[in-house]
Design a protein around this motif. Sequence first.
Motif, PDB file in Angstrom:
ATOM      1  N   ARG A 171       0.958  -1.299  -0.050  1.00 41.09           N
ATOM      2  CA  ARG A 171       0.049   0.085   0.073  1.00 41.09           C
ATOM      3  C   ARG A 171       0.701   1.091   0.115  1.00 41.09           C
ATOM      4  O   ARG A 171       0.466   2.257  -0.187  1.00 41.09           O
ATOM      5  N   THR A 172       2.097   1.066   0.354  1.00 41.13           N
ATOM      6  CA  THR A 172       2.861   2.482   0.560  1.00 41.13           C
ATOM      7  C   THR A 172       3.926   2.468  -0.401  1.00 41.13           C
ATOM      8  O   THR A 172       4.606   3.871  -0.396  1.00 41.13           O
ATOM      9  N   LEU A 173       4.167   1.616  -1.377  1.00 41.62           N
ATOM     10  CA  LEU A 173       5.376   1.820  -2.448  1.00 41.62           C
ATOM     11  C   LEU A 173       6.655   2.222  -1.767  1.00 41.62           C
ATOM     12  O   LEU A 173       7.477   3.090  -2.130  1.00 41.62           O
ATOM     13  N   ASP A 174       6.836   1.421  -0.495  1.00 43.38           N
ATOM     14  CA  ASP A 174       8.192   1.620   0.307  1.00 43.38           C
ATOM     15  C   ASP A 174       8.599   0.372   0.205  1.00 43.38           C
ATOM     16  O   ASP A 174       7.979  -0.679   0.827  1.00 43.38           O
ATOM     17  N   VAL A 175       9.790  -0.031  -0.200  1.00 45.40           N
ATOM     18  CA  VAL A 175      10.321  -1.209  -0.052  1.00 45.40           C
ATOM     19  C   VAL A 175      10.341  -2.081   1.343  1.00 45.40           C
ATOM     20  O   VAL A 175      10.079  -3.129   1.533  1.00 45.40           O
ATOM     21  N   GLU A 176      10.895  -1.318   2.297  1.00 40.68           N
ATOM     22  CA  GLU A 176      11.196  -1.801   3.407  1.00 40.68           C
ATOM     23  C   GLU A 176       9.666  -1.949   4.322  1.00 40.68           C
ATOM     24  O   GLU A 176       9.657  -3.070   5.016  1.00 40.68           O
ATOM     25  N   ARG A 177       8.834  -0.875   4.078  1.00 40.38           N
ATOM     26  CA  ARG A 177       7.533  -0.900   4.508  1.00 40.38           C
ATOM     27  C   ARG A 177       6.776  -2.144   3.941  1.00 40.38           C
ATOM     28  O   ARG A 177       5.920  -2.965   4.852  1.00 40.38           O
ATOM     29  N   THR A 178       6.888  -2.593   2.672  1.00 38.70           N
ATOM     30  CA  THR A 178       6.074  -3.711   1.969  1.00 38.70           C
ATOM     31  C   THR A 178       7.091  -4.880   2.821  1.00 38.70           C
ATOM     32  O   THR A 178       5.896  -6.031   3.034  1.00 38.70           O
ATOM     33  N   ALA A 179       8.101  -5.135   2.965  1.00 39.82           N
ATOM     34  CA  ALA A 179       8.528  -6.273   3.778  1.00 39.82           C
ATOM     35  C   ALA A 179       7.943  -6.424   5.218  1.00 39.82           C
ATOM     36  O   ALA A 179       7.550  -7.369   5.670  1.00 39.82           O
ATOM     37  N   ARG A 180       7.740  -5.429   5.968  1.00 43.45           N
ATOM     38  CA  ARG A 180       7.093  -5.392   7.252  1.00 43.45           C
ATOM     39  C   ARG A 180       5.570  -5.768   7.095  1.00 43.45           C
ATOM     40  O   ARG A 180       4.962  -6.275   7.958  1.00 43.45           O
ATOM     41  N   GLU A 181       5.037  -5.357   6.001  1.00 46.91           N
ATOM     42  CA  GLU A 181       3.755  -5.464   5.766  1.00 46.91           C
ATOM     43  C   GLU A 181       3.449  -6.955   5.576  1.00 46.91           C
ATOM     44  O   GLU A 181       2.402  -7.777   5.805  1.00 46.91           O
ATOM     45  N   LEU A 182       4.429  -7.820   5.088  1.00 46.91           N
ATOM     46  CA  LEU A 182       4.134  -9.399   4.704  1.00 46.91           C
ATOM     47  C   LEU A 182       4.400  -9.975   6.098  1.00 46.91           C
ATOM     48  O   LEU A 182       3.610 -10.932   6.213  1.00 46.91           O
ATOM     49  N   VAL A 183       5.135  -9.528   6.946  1.00 50.73           N
ATOM     50  CA  VAL A 183       5.375  -9.974   8.293  1.00 50.73           C
ATOM     51  C   VAL A 183       4.069  -9.982   9.063  1.00 50.73           C
ATOM     52  O   VAL A 183       3.473 -10.484   9.787  1.00 50.73           O
ATOM     53  N   GLU A 184       3.412  -8.421   8.922  1.00 57.02           N
ATOM     54  CA  GLU A 184       2.284  -8.104   9.823  1.00 57.02           C
ATOM     55  C   GLU A 184       1.023  -9.059   9.312  1.00 57.02           C
ATOM     56  O   GLU A 184       0.162  -9.618  10.130  1.00 57.02           O
ATOM     57  N   VAL A 185       1.042  -9.346   8.102  1.00 57.91           N
ATOM     58  CA  VAL A 185       0.053 -10.170   7.468  1.00 57.91           C
ATOM     59  C   VAL A 185       0.005 -11.676   8.054  1.00 57.91           C
ATOM     60  O   VAL A 185      -0.999 -12.339   8.173  1.00 57.91           O
ATOM     61  N   THR A 186       1.023 -12.320   7.975  1.00 56.25           N
ATOM     62  CA  THR A 186       1.413 -13.606   8.126  1.00 56.25           C
ATOM     63  C   THR A 186       1.868 -14.199   9.800  1.00 56.25           C
ATOM     64  O   THR A 186       1.664 -15.224   9.906  1.00 56.25           O
ATOM     65  N   ALA A 187       2.180 -13.138  10.503  1.00 57.45           N
ATOM     66  CA  ALA A 187       2.576 -13.378  11.863  1.00 57.45           C
ATOM     67  C   ALA A 187       1.475 -12.809  12.564  1.00 57.45           C
ATOM     68  O   ALA A 187       1.252 -11.426  12.576  1.00 57.45           O
ATOM     69  N   ALA A 205      12.975  -7.425   7.769  1.00 57.16           N
ATOM     70  CA  ALA A 205      11.824  -7.153   8.632  1.00 57.16           C
ATOM     71  C   ALA A 205      11.481  -8.539   9.344  1.00 57.16           C
ATOM     72  O   ALA A 205      11.767  -9.823   9.107  1.00 57.16           O
ATOM     73  N   VAL A 206      11.331  -8.680  10.634  1.00 61.10           N
ATOM     74  CA  VAL A 206      11.223  -9.682  11.477  1.00 61.10           C
ATOM     75  C   VAL A 206       9.616  -9.482  12.276  1.00 61.10           C
ATOM     76  O   VAL A 206       9.416  -8.617  12.609  1.00 61.10           O
ATOM     77  N   GLY A 207       8.953 -10.783  12.582  1.00 57.81           N
ATOM     78  CA  GLY A 207       7.923 -10.771  13.425  1.00 57.81           C
ATOM     79  C   GLY A 207       7.569 -11.901  14.397  1.00 57.81           C
ATOM     80  O   GLY A 207       8.167 -13.257  13.593  1.00 57.81           O
ATOM     81  N   GLY A 208       6.979 -12.171  15.151  1.00 54.02           N
ATOM     82  CA  GLY A 208       6.748 -13.092  15.976  1.00 54.02           C
ATOM     83  C   GLY A 208       7.468 -13.056  17.216  1.00 54.02           C
ATOM     84  O   GLY A 208       7.842 -12.223  17.774  1.00 54.02           O
ATOM     85  N   SER A 209       7.536 -14.453  17.711  1.00 59.82           N
ATOM     86  CA  SER A 209       8.185 -14.534  19.153  1.00 59.82           C
ATOM     87  C   SER A 209       9.242 -15.642  19.215  1.00 59.82           C
ATOM     88  O   SER A 209       9.275 -16.344  18.411  1.00 59.82           O
ATOM     89  N   VAL A 210      10.240 -15.256  20.038  1.00 57.15           N
ATOM     90  CA  VAL A 210      11.292 -16.246  20.378  1.00 57.15           C
ATOM     91  C   VAL A 210      10.734 -17.253  21.284  1.00 57.15           C
ATOM     92  O   VAL A 210      10.463 -16.793  22.468  1.00 57.15           O
ATOM     93  N   HIS A 211      10.858 -18.477  21.103  1.00 57.91           N
ATOM     94  CA  HIS A 211      10.353 -19.450  21.940  1.00 57.91           C
ATOM     95  C   HIS A 211      11.083 -19.759  23.294  1.00 57.91           C
ATOM     96  O   HIS A 211      12.334 -19.775  23.216  1.00 57.91           O
TER      97      HIS A 211
END
Length: 697
Positions: A169-185, A221-227
Amino acid sequence: MFEDVPPPPGPEGAASLGGVAVSVLDHAVLDAVFRQSSVGVHVLDRELRLVRVTGAALSTRGVAEEDVLGRPAVEAYRHFGVEVKEHVLRDVLDGGTPARDVLVRGRPPQDPGRKHVYSVSLYPLFTPGPDGARRPAIGLVATVTDVTLRILAEQRLALLYEARERIGRTLDVERTARELVEVTAPGFAGSVVVALTDAVLRGKPPELRRAGETPLLRCTAVGGSVHADGGVPLPEPGAVLLPGLFGERLPDGPELRRWDGEVRLVAPLAVRGQLLGAVAFRRPPGADPYTEDDLALVEGVTAHTATCLENALRFTREHTVMTALQSWPLRPDGETRHAVELAQRHRPGGTGAGSWFDVIALPGARVALVVGQVERPGLSAVATMGRLRTAVYSLATLDLSPHELLARLHAVTQRLAREQGHAPGHGHGDDEPAASCTVAVHDPVTGRLDLARAGTSLCVAVRPDGSLDADLVDEGPLLGDDGPPFACSSHFLPEGTTLCLASSARADGGPSQARVAQALAAPDRGTHPMADDLAALLAPERVLLVARTLRLPASDVAEWEVPGELSAVAPTRHAAEDRVREWGLGVEPLTVELIVSELVTNAVRHGAPPYALRLLRGESTLTVEVRDGAATAPHLRHAKAGDEGGRGLHICAMLADAWGVRYEEDGKTVWAEIALDGDGDGNGAGAGVGFGDPASA
């Protein structure tokens, strides 16, 4: 409890089943349901004990009949891997509303590694009483269907839909990577790591994939938890991740890989054979493992993400180019500070609106103020802006009047349209060049302001007494559209008048005249605070010039009326020489004497009255101007060795640093500029050059 075989028929063709009369047809239906149906049918009595269940429900879930029949529902269903809430069963049994399509999750014994989802419906069992009256329920019947595959399919479709809605949605490379993380985790994965190639992070085009080669990948970009049970920690953004997290090589498509004892789903981010990065998904311990259907889902999500990354990268590259083209160096104040006190503003917006301004020093201490804007934003608009701006500067140095300059600029715009495959005069396509432009030329000697405008712009003047003039010049047709004549006007402004020019006022509504007057009215305020106030009122990608007019000091101007006789050349020449000596300029007086002599002689011989000579003293130049009433154009001749004349302009061209002709409504002015040494020692450009006096012959 129901029997597995029908009892002997009773009176009138009825049978007795569990103490309740059941017809032969009803018994056949029950037998078919409990013996042949794939849908699980469960029967509970008044005490909520499981008294009958279809064979398919037992066999498909790996449960023995003797382990569940006759046991309370809560205990019996634990063998199915399902937790049952007894109060829900009791509510339905005691006359509550039947429960329909309730989703229940559990892990059946035959598939303990994966969580299953069941659709359960509960209905009370009634027997008819006297006169058809309903008696209290004698038990419950439950239908159970395994809908795991349906639910997983719906979840995958929902995730794919969410990815298409939220990623990119933002046409920003790093923001697009973070959006992939936000959608899947954390829904699809317990942790997600997205890495992009070093080239992509630097805004460079992605490279084609080569067999056996893997470019440098950096964690983006990273997302989720360290177990807490010993899971591998997530990497930090910026860390190099190959070799390691994604393996020694990247797969061609989504693939399950084991790394440090954990299974990860790894997928490249690639489009048309170009690698942009990779993503790794990891599920927490105890979660359902990934399946082939998950690989297909990831392929769809990563393909969409890669396309969005490519779009963002292309936008970033174009934005970088547009920013570079849109930026322009501010001209030194020394070139124009005797004509105007200037402030310039540009509100960047990243859309490439093609707005520009210029402040161009002209001969005779004059200054040209220019603002313009290409009509349709984008990279092509910025490129067109650059070409038009170059043309404006070139045309301004020819000493053209503002409306003549716009007419020439209109021809340039039409040529650009032809080069881009458009036919001028047949309407504007999305990419056809069209621009607005306002040109104002201020003369600090006389206070005259000449204006011309193509298209729309903000163009107002506030005089020292606070009165606002918003009608300096009418609007005109766009450059590249209908063409000349363009609106023009002339004004004589008192010193201290504040002039405001801004690009494309109509596109954003523009500030009101009252707010402009409020920002410009105070003559004791500097132009920079005024520009700050006005810039806040303009839309992004607009340019603004705020100029306060000045007058050249009378001590820097010397002017003489010249009689229309050749005998007047010598006294005029000597007067100019005396004034140069009086000023103490770093120029050889003989150089000035020769230039004045040649220009005045040419004017008297070939021009028309009235005649006048003017000297303008500047910090770095001395300007000699000779005016006459003829519109004929002087031209440089190359006289033969035996010719007695024809060398006047050639001499001026040799001695002066620049010369030219400025045409006016009632005549012309021939000017020459002589650079000053700045030391006042009299060693000018013409020292040691001896020419005879052409007027004394």
